[in-house]
Scaffold this active site. Sequence first.
Site, PDB file in Angstrom:
ATOM      1  N   TYR A 131       0.866  -1.189   0.000  1.00 40.94           N
ATOM      2  CA  TYR A 131       0.000   0.000   0.000  1.00 40.94           C
ATOM      3  C   TYR A 131       0.894   1.227   0.000  1.00 40.94           C
ATOM      4  CZ  TYR A 131      -3.586   3.359   1.458  1.00 40.94           C
ATOM      5  OH  TYR A 131      -4.443   4.429   1.529  1.00 40.94           O
TER       6      TYR A 131
ATOM      7  N   ASP B   3       9.295   2.792  -0.068  1.00 40.38           N
ATOM      8  CA  ASP B   3       8.242   3.443   0.700  1.00 40.38           C
ATOM      9  C   ASP B   3       8.457   3.065   2.162  1.00 40.38           C
ATOM     10  OD1 ASP B   3       6.023   4.302   1.990  1.00 40.38           O
ATOM     11  OD2 ASP B   3       4.583   3.535   0.517  1.00 40.38           O
TER      12      ASP B   3
ATOM     13  N   LYS C  57       4.145   9.029   9.096  1.00 42.64           N
ATOM     14  CA  LYS C  57       3.964   8.465  10.431  1.00 42.64           C
ATOM     15  C   LYS C  57       5.011   8.988  11.438  1.00 42.64           C
ATOM     16  CE  LYS C  57       1.580   4.565   8.312  1.00 42.64           C
ATOM     17  NZ  LYS C  57       0.177   4.471   8.603  1.00 42.64           N
TER      18      LYS C  57
HETATM   19  N1  PMP Z   1       2.744   4.083   2.361  1.00 41.23           N
HETATM   20  C1  PMP Z   1       2.670   3.155   3.332  1.00 41.23           C
HETATM   21  C2  PMP Z   1       3.694   2.061   3.386  1.00 41.23           C
HETATM   22  C3  PMP Z   1       1.655   3.226   4.282  1.00 41.23           C
HETATM   23  O1  PMP Z   1       1.584   2.295   5.248  1.00 41.23           O
HETATM   24  C4  PMP Z   1       0.716   4.292   4.213  1.00 41.23           C
HETATM   25  C5  PMP Z   1      -0.418   4.418   5.206  1.00 41.23           C
HETATM   26  N2  PMP Z   1      -0.651   3.403   6.048  1.00 41.23           N
HETATM   27  C6  PMP Z   1       0.847   5.220   3.183  1.00 41.23           C
HETATM   28  C7  PMP Z   1       1.877   5.098   2.273  1.00 41.23           C
HETATM   29  C8  PMP Z   1      -0.105   6.369   3.064  1.00 41.23           C
HETATM   30  O2  PMP Z   1       0.074   7.243   4.136  1.00 41.23           O
HETATM   31  P1  PMP Z   1      -1.095   8.229   4.600  1.00 41.23           P
HETATM   32  O3  PMP Z   1      -2.168   7.359   5.175  1.00 41.23           O
HETATM   33  O4  PMP Z   1      -0.433   9.115   5.580  1.00 41.23           O
HETATM   34  O5  PMP Z   1      -1.554   8.962   3.380  1.00 41.23           O
END
Ligand code: PMP
Length: 438
Positions: free
Chosen positions: A144, A239, A267
């Site tokens: 994701y 990511d 995060k």
């Molecule tokens: N990349 C990863 C690996 C994530 O876990 C997340 C959210 N859980 C995102 C991108 C997207 O981040 P956000 O919810 O802050 O938009």
Amino acid sequence: MKRERSRKLYSKACAVIPGGVSSPVRAFKGVGGDPLFLQRAEGAFVYDADNNRYIDYVGSWGPLILGHAPGPVLEAIERTARNGTSFGAATLKEVELAEKVVECVPSIDQIRFVNSGTEATMSALRLARGFTGRDLLIKFSGCYHGHADAFLSDAGSGVATLGIPGSAGVPAGAARDTITLPYNNLGAVEETLQEHGDKVAAIILEPVACNMGMVLPHKGFLEGLRTLCDKWGALLIFDEVITGFRLGLGGAQGHFGITPDLSTFGKIIGGGLPVGAYGGRADIMAKIAPTGPVYQAGTLSGNPLAMAAGLATLEQLSAPGFYEDLEARSASFSRQLNDVLAARDTPAYLNRIGSIFYLWFKPHQSEGPRDYGDIKSADSERFKRYFASLLEQGIWTAPSAFEVGFISAAHTQSLLDSTATAMGKALDVSLAGGPSKA
Ligand code: PMP
């Protein structure tokens, strides 16, 4: 446990907010029942609207490595807020946070702050396309990367929880340039590059996949991707929205010793406030406006409160022994949990790296999951009973069979011990119901 107020709030919320929530996984669709409404938190605990207390392993989905409301972070936010909450101009704090990240993560020469992980990945992809002059993106099933159009095919997290293959509203043109391959399958990447290599702008992945439950990279997978990217002139994007500052100050790239071209963060880098960031090699980052032609901007980007919270958090994480201590407690928790599993001949497998853990409800498998296909075979009915029992015992875990748990610095050994015992009971409840029919 009574949850009357949560129930009432949920029905009020449903009238004015779609599904009653601001982000889909919160709605408990993956486990049934009404979602919890939380009202306050402290250390390792959250309290719901009925004042029930839970030991929290969601940790706001990853940011709260120090636990809830840590003193130094709160003080930094309060101090900063007294001088104004937003300027829309450059500030010292963002320079300090950028310097700190550059110091911690060797692959980052320069970094740009945004407001969420989604913005970070979306911007990194645009930058990769602008830098290489190519359009195609390779991503992996079950990873994701936020909710931008290019990333939603076969995505993990809420997309997996709701069991939808992608999203309505994504134009065919936006999805056409994304090639989705199985995680840990270097051969599939190689074949794809043989065919399309000169058109691929980037390969993006979670270096430890944490949005399809947890899948660890097999030995050689990350190294192989690095080599293939070099061979074909594509950028490697890690990511690290979850793994950044979670697996150590250097993130997953430090842990595995691989150097990506670009990295995305979210995060922990915002210490519980809305922050994302992307960064990498100086020659690539130079392509971003105003120094280069790739446009990306934000009214609240580099917000002083968020920068202060991020900086205060990274300072705490830099204390000698921080990660070693967290690792020792996490390892002991995982040993206990494995004993609990062994004592029951339980059809579940524990995966853990650092302070991230995941229990995979898969019948009697001695090997960990390799990819999204494996994870999807999890027994969701067993997971639902396990989740419900934990909640009744005052343990708050993610309401989805596809999400990981997070241990924070506020989780003492005795809280972790009592959690392992509660998990044993929850497994008994879960097993008593037998396997799913499906
Ligand atoms: N990349 C990863 C690996 C994530 O876990 C997340 C959210 N859980 C995102 C991108 C997207 O981040 P956000 O919810 O802050 O938009």
